[in-house]
Design a protein around this motif. Sequence first.
Motif, PDB file in Angstrom:
ATOM      1  N   GLY A   1      12.212 -12.429   0.956  1.00 51.79           N
ATOM      2  CA  GLY A   1      12.658 -13.923   1.110  1.00 51.79           C
ATOM      3  C   GLY A   1      12.867 -14.350   2.445  1.00 51.79           C
ATOM      4  N   PRO A   2      12.885 -15.539   3.083  1.00 51.55           N
ATOM      5  CA  PRO A   2      13.281 -15.615   4.192  1.00 51.55           C
ATOM      6  C   PRO A   2      14.702 -15.099   4.709  1.00 51.55           C
ATOM      7  CG  PRO A   2      12.336 -17.804   3.392  1.00 51.55           C
ATOM      8  CD  PRO A   2      12.228 -16.712   2.262  1.00 51.55           C
ATOM      9  N   GLY A   3      14.635 -14.558   5.967  1.00 43.91           N
ATOM     10  CA  GLY A   3      16.176 -13.834   6.208  1.00 43.91           C
ATOM     11  C   GLY A   3      16.081 -12.460   5.509  1.00 43.91           C
ATOM     12  N   GLU A   4      15.664 -11.935   4.776  1.00 43.75           N
ATOM     13  CA  GLU A   4      15.691 -10.671   4.134  1.00 43.75           C
ATOM     14  C   GLU A   4      14.894  -9.747   4.978  1.00 43.75           C
ATOM     15  OE1 GLU A   4      15.968 -10.306  -0.520  1.00 43.75           O
ATOM     16  OE2 GLU A   4      14.291 -11.313  -0.033  1.00 43.75           O
ATOM     17  N   ARG A   5      15.409  -8.322   4.966  1.00 44.23           N
ATOM     18  CA  ARG A   5      14.611  -7.186   5.892  1.00 44.23           C
ATOM     19  C   ARG A   5      14.497  -6.166   4.776  1.00 44.23           C
ATOM     20  NH1 ARG A   5      18.895  -9.615   6.889  1.00 44.23           N
ATOM     21  NH2 ARG A   5      20.227  -7.691   7.602  1.00 44.23           N
ATOM     22  N   ALA A   6      13.386  -5.419   5.243  1.00 41.75           N
ATOM     23  CA  ALA A   6      13.055  -4.261   4.288  1.00 41.75           C
ATOM     24  C   ALA A   6      12.654  -3.342   5.344  1.00 41.75           C
ATOM     25  CB  ALA A   6      12.572  -4.563   2.800  1.00 41.75           C
ATOM     26  N   GLU A   7      12.917  -1.965   5.021  1.00 41.73           N
ATOM     27  CA  GLU A   7      12.098  -1.010   5.865  1.00 41.73           C
ATOM     28  C   GLU A   7      11.604  -0.190   4.742  1.00 41.73           C
ATOM     29  OE1 GLU A   7      14.266   1.341   8.473  1.00 41.73           O
ATOM     30  OE2 GLU A   7      15.633  -0.270   9.010  1.00 41.73           O
ATOM     31  N   ILE A   8       9.974   0.041   4.999  1.00 38.64           N
ATOM     32  CA  ILE A   8       9.124   0.801   4.113  1.00 38.64           C
ATOM     33  C   ILE A   8       8.516   2.000   4.960  1.00 38.64           C
ATOM     34  CG2 ILE A   8       9.154  -1.142   2.435  1.00 38.64           C
ATOM     35  CD1 ILE A   8       6.255  -1.658   3.587  1.00 38.64           C
ATOM     36  N   LEU A   9       8.254   3.098   4.054  1.00 40.00           N
ATOM     37  CA  LEU A   9       7.316   3.986   4.430  1.00 40.00           C
ATOM     38  C   LEU A   9       5.934   3.807   3.781  1.00 40.00           C
ATOM     39  CD1 LEU A   9       9.562   7.193   4.538  1.00 40.00           C
ATOM     40  CD2 LEU A   9       9.214   5.638   6.618  1.00 40.00           C
ATOM     41  N   VAL A  10       4.765   3.952   4.712  1.00 35.82           N
ATOM     42  CA  VAL A  10       3.496   3.890   4.191  1.00 35.82           C
ATOM     43  C   VAL A  10       2.725   5.075   4.680  1.00 35.82           C
ATOM     44  CG1 VAL A  10       1.301   2.558   4.109  1.00 35.82           C
ATOM     45  CG2 VAL A  10       3.597   1.370   4.137  1.00 35.82           C
ATOM     46  N   ASP A  11       2.122   5.852   3.906  1.00 32.17           N
ATOM     47  CA  ASP A  11       1.619   7.090   4.335  1.00 32.17           C
ATOM     48  C   ASP A  11      -0.037   7.105   4.517  1.00 32.17           C
ATOM     49  OD1 ASP A  11       0.868   9.732   4.702  1.00 32.17           O
ATOM     50  OD2 ASP A  11       1.333  10.507   2.633  1.00 32.17           O
ATOM     51  N   PHE A  12      -0.221   7.062   5.881  1.00 32.57           N
ATOM     52  CA  PHE A  12      -1.665   6.877   6.366  1.00 32.57           C
ATOM     53  C   PHE A  12      -2.454   8.339   6.787  1.00 32.57           C
ATOM     54  CE2 PHE A  12       0.251   2.765   7.249  1.00 32.57           C
ATOM     55  CZ  PHE A  12      -0.764   2.144   6.908  1.00 32.57           C
ATOM     56  N   SER A  13      -1.619   9.409   6.084  1.00 35.49           N
ATOM     57  CA  SER A  13      -2.294  10.719   6.464  1.00 35.49           C
ATOM     58  C   SER A  13      -3.620  11.149   5.867  1.00 35.49           C
ATOM     59  CB  SER A  13      -1.140  11.926   5.949  1.00 35.49           C
ATOM     60  OG  SER A  13      -0.669  11.783   4.830  1.00 35.49           O
ATOM     61  N   ASP A  14      -4.007  10.235   5.138  1.00 32.34           N
ATOM     62  CA  ASP A  14      -5.391  10.576   4.473  1.00 32.34           C
ATOM     63  C   ASP A  14      -6.434   9.957   5.552  1.00 32.34           C
ATOM     64  OD1 ASP A  14      -5.254   7.809   3.956  1.00 32.34           O
ATOM     65  OD2 ASP A  14      -5.565   8.028   1.934  1.00 32.34           O
ATOM     66  N   GLY A  15      -5.864   9.175   6.614  1.00 35.14           N
ATOM     67  CA  GLY A  15      -6.717   8.731   7.406  1.00 35.14           C
ATOM     68  C   GLY A  15      -7.360   7.203   7.245  1.00 35.14           C
ATOM     69  N   HIS A  16      -7.067   6.820   6.066  1.00 35.91           N
ATOM     70  CA  HIS A  16      -7.733   5.486   5.777  1.00 35.91           C
ATOM     71  C   HIS A  16      -6.778   4.337   6.179  1.00 35.91           C
ATOM     72  CE1 HIS A  16     -11.116   7.349   3.628  1.00 35.91           C
ATOM     73  NE2 HIS A  16     -10.124   7.880   3.007  1.00 35.91           N
ATOM     74  N   GLY A  17      -7.115   3.349   6.671  1.00 39.92           N
ATOM     75  CA  GLY A  17      -6.409   1.951   6.826  1.00 39.92           C
ATOM     76  C   GLY A  17      -6.259   1.398   5.559  1.00 39.92           C
ATOM     77  N   MET A  18      -5.466   0.397   5.658  1.00 34.08           N
ATOM     78  CA  MET A  18      -5.206  -0.518   4.402  1.00 34.08           C
ATOM     79  C   MET A  18      -4.811  -1.977   4.911  1.00 34.08           C
ATOM     80  SD  MET A  18      -1.913  -1.316   3.491  1.00 34.08           S
ATOM     81  CE  MET A  18      -0.369  -0.625   3.867  1.00 34.08           C
ATOM     82  N   SER A  19      -4.748  -2.973   3.972  1.00 33.59           N
ATOM     83  CA  SER A  19      -4.155  -4.004   4.415  1.00 33.59           C
ATOM     84  C   SER A  19      -2.730  -4.327   3.666  1.00 33.59           C
ATOM     85  CB  SER A  19      -5.179  -5.370   4.144  1.00 33.59           C
ATOM     86  OG  SER A  19      -6.094  -5.372   5.129  1.00 33.59           O
ATOM     87  N   LEU A  20      -1.929  -4.739   4.284  1.00 40.92           N
ATOM     88  CA  LEU A  20      -0.456  -5.203   3.764  1.00 40.92           C
ATOM     89  C   LEU A  20      -0.997  -6.683   3.259  1.00 40.92           C
ATOM     90  CD1 LEU A  20       2.272  -4.505   3.041  1.00 40.92           C
ATOM     91  CD2 LEU A  20       3.000  -5.695   5.264  1.00 40.92           C
ATOM     92  N   MET A  21      -0.835  -6.906   1.782  1.00 38.23           N
ATOM     93  CA  MET A  21      -1.172  -8.224   1.105  1.00 38.23           C
ATOM     94  C   MET A  21       0.014  -8.807   0.550  1.00 38.23           C
ATOM     95  SD  MET A  21      -4.596  -7.659   1.309  1.00 38.23           S
ATOM     96  CE  MET A  21      -4.900  -9.229   0.184  1.00 38.23           C
ATOM     97  N   SER A  22      -0.128 -10.163   0.290  1.00 36.00           N
ATOM     98  CA  SER A  22       0.918 -10.803  -0.372  1.00 36.00           C
ATOM     99  C   SER A  22       0.709 -11.719  -1.508  1.00 36.00           C
ATOM    100  CB  SER A  22       1.806 -11.561   0.645  1.00 36.00           C
ATOM    101  OG  SER A  22       2.767 -12.357  -0.127  1.00 36.00           O
ATOM    102  N   GLU A  23       1.260 -11.894  -2.332  1.00 43.74           N
ATOM    103  CA  GLU A  23       1.103 -12.852  -3.581  1.00 43.74           C
ATOM    104  C   GLU A  23       1.475 -14.216  -2.933  1.00 43.74           C
ATOM    105  OE1 GLU A  23      -0.501 -12.082  -6.135  1.00 43.74           O
ATOM    106  OE2 GLU A  23      -0.024 -10.071  -6.631  1.00 43.74           O
ATOM    107  N   GLY A  24       0.837 -15.227  -3.543  1.00 43.94           N
ATOM    108  CA  GLY A  24       1.243 -16.590  -3.010  1.00 43.94           C
ATOM    109  C   GLY A  24       2.721 -16.736  -3.250  1.00 43.94           C
ATOM    110  N   ASP A  25       3.202 -17.852  -2.706  1.00 42.73           N
ATOM    111  CA  ASP A  25       4.721 -18.007  -2.590  1.00 42.73           C
ATOM    112  C   ASP A  25       4.965 -18.800  -3.855  1.00 42.73           C
ATOM    113  OD1 ASP A  25       7.211 -19.318  -2.048  1.00 42.73           O
ATOM    114  OD2 ASP A  25       6.684 -20.314  -0.240  1.00 42.73           O
ATOM    115  N   PRO A  26       6.154 -18.370  -4.595  1.00 41.32           N
ATOM    116  CA  PRO A  26       6.245 -18.801  -5.641  1.00 41.32           C
ATOM    117  C   PRO A  26       6.856 -20.399  -5.728  1.00 41.32           C
ATOM    118  CG  PRO A  26       7.893 -17.094  -5.362  1.00 41.32           C
ATOM    119  CD  PRO A  26       6.712 -17.116  -4.237  1.00 41.32           C
ATOM    120  N   ASN A  27       7.324 -20.707  -4.601  1.00 42.47           N
ATOM    121  CA  ASN A  27       8.034 -21.963  -4.376  1.00 42.47           C
ATOM    122  C   ASN A  27       6.748 -22.799  -3.951  1.00 42.47           C
ATOM    123  OD1 ASN A  27      10.504 -21.282  -5.067  1.00 42.47           O
ATOM    124  ND2 ASN A  27      11.210 -21.103  -2.984  1.00 42.47           N
ATOM    125  N   ALA A  28       5.603 -22.505  -3.377  1.00 40.72           N
ATOM    126  CA  ALA A  28       4.813 -23.391  -2.944  1.00 40.72           C
ATOM    127  C   ALA A  28       4.219 -24.499  -3.828  1.00 40.72           C
ATOM    128  CB  ALA A  28       3.333 -22.621  -2.282  1.00 40.72           C
TER     129      ALA A  28
END
Length: 502
Positions: A283-310
């Motif tokens: 949510g707005p104001g929140e922070r999170a740190e994540i690890l994502v493993d790209f060691s297989d050499g493949h890219g990806m996209s960070l996606m989001s679901e729609g805003d529950p409040n929209a």
Amino acid sequence: MIKRRNLLAGGAVLAASSALYAWADNRFTSQATDAANRPVLQFPPLIDTVDTGKFLVTAQSGTTSFFPGHPAETIGFNQAYLGPVVRISNGALRPSVENGLSWPVSAHWHGLVVPGKHDGGPHLPVKPGEVWAPDMEIGQQPCTAFFHTHIHGRTARDVYAGLAGVLHVVDGLDRERGLPDTYGVDDLTLLLQDRRFSRDGQLVYANSMMDIMHGMTGDTIVVNGQVGSVAAVPKSVVRLRLINGSNARIYSLFSSDDRPIHLIATDGGYLPAPVQLETLRLGPGERAEILVDFSDGHGMSLMSEGDPNAGMGGMMGRARGLLDEITGGRRFEVLPFLVDERLPAKVTRIPDVLGGDQPDLTAARVSKLRNFSLDMGMGGGMMGSGGMGRGMMGGMAINGQPFDMSVINDRVRLGDTEKWVISTSMLAHPFHVHGVSFQVISENGREPRPESLGWKDTVVVDSQTELLVQFTQPASEETPFMYHCHILEHEDAGMMGQFTVS
Ligand code: C2O
Ligand code: CU
Ligand code: CU
């Protein structure tokens, strides 16, 4: 532009691209139709204060070309839009906040657990041409924090226009933890925002009745102030420091190819060990740190679901969020990642332990129970007191009381632990408390979601959330702490209260 992607199984996600949202504006569709041709994401300038304990940020105006050839008027700290990333460590810290704008601003250190007099909230405005230089003392766990202007009644529009930056609290031990720590290479700071643009590429701050009710959401994702870029990452484990700097949008983040997200830190610092997630809500104001493993050499996209409040077609809140979940609609891409094998691959495995602190205030003596209901009266209508976004809505309040700079809503004893029960109806609201770290002990009558298990200072409240809050920092009547909804339109319209700690 927000895109809906064909989600391919396996690697070659980045080639896929498809229809725009029905409601998205397609004026800039020539941008970013194919990740490999997109501009590479840039990171904010890094100010490292670890040796000096000093830094200067100057609020200023400028122009930013979110779309090439369309300079937009924006504001930022030390630059035209947004601010630097400031790396700080425990001990003495002397920021200088200079105001080069023609109206008051402030620098609230969102996530620093410091006394009220250093907090940079609404009672600590920096007048045009002046400098605020508090002598601070930092003593907290490493984390990713946020700083932004916080002048009551105009926080939303000034943050929207760019007055926000990022803080990294560091202790120099990340290599020992096995964590990526090379700024902009495998340790990526991602300030996520959504914005609306006019035909000529200007930022639009609509501030309509609907935008205040739902909070101002945009149709275009802006990461670190850039639209339509792609992040280049090494063929290794990469750390993403995610900051939701949006005014109102709640993201539910996931990877386009189902690769796990390993949560390593919440608002207040590291978890004891990484937690594997499919979806991370932020949510707005929140922070999170994540690890994502790209060691297989493949890219990806960070996606989001729609805003529950929209809202759509006048519908609001839960019903709409539920509909989104059922239809699976309105997913969108936040940021694509491409592996660049020329970048140094340093960390190749997800660490088993991080050594972070597991909040456990449940054994503490709870000296007081306080209830906070986040209210959105529907009947108030436009009150039009004439100021910039000031008093536009009736009914935004906490426990029936709209924010008043001259009223102290709560008085807390220094050193106490209290139980705070936050309730809402209609919308989900990100509830934020200044000057503390808290433990979430239940959400909607159940165990907290995994992303709420670490130390927090902001949490999305769907219906009822119980917190244990420890008050370790003093705040006087002159410079009290705030608690508020971090949907900035709600905050400006009165969904905020203030408290002393003494
Ligand atoms: Cu990030 Cu009181 O705010
Ligand atoms: Cu804050
Ligand atoms: Cu709210």
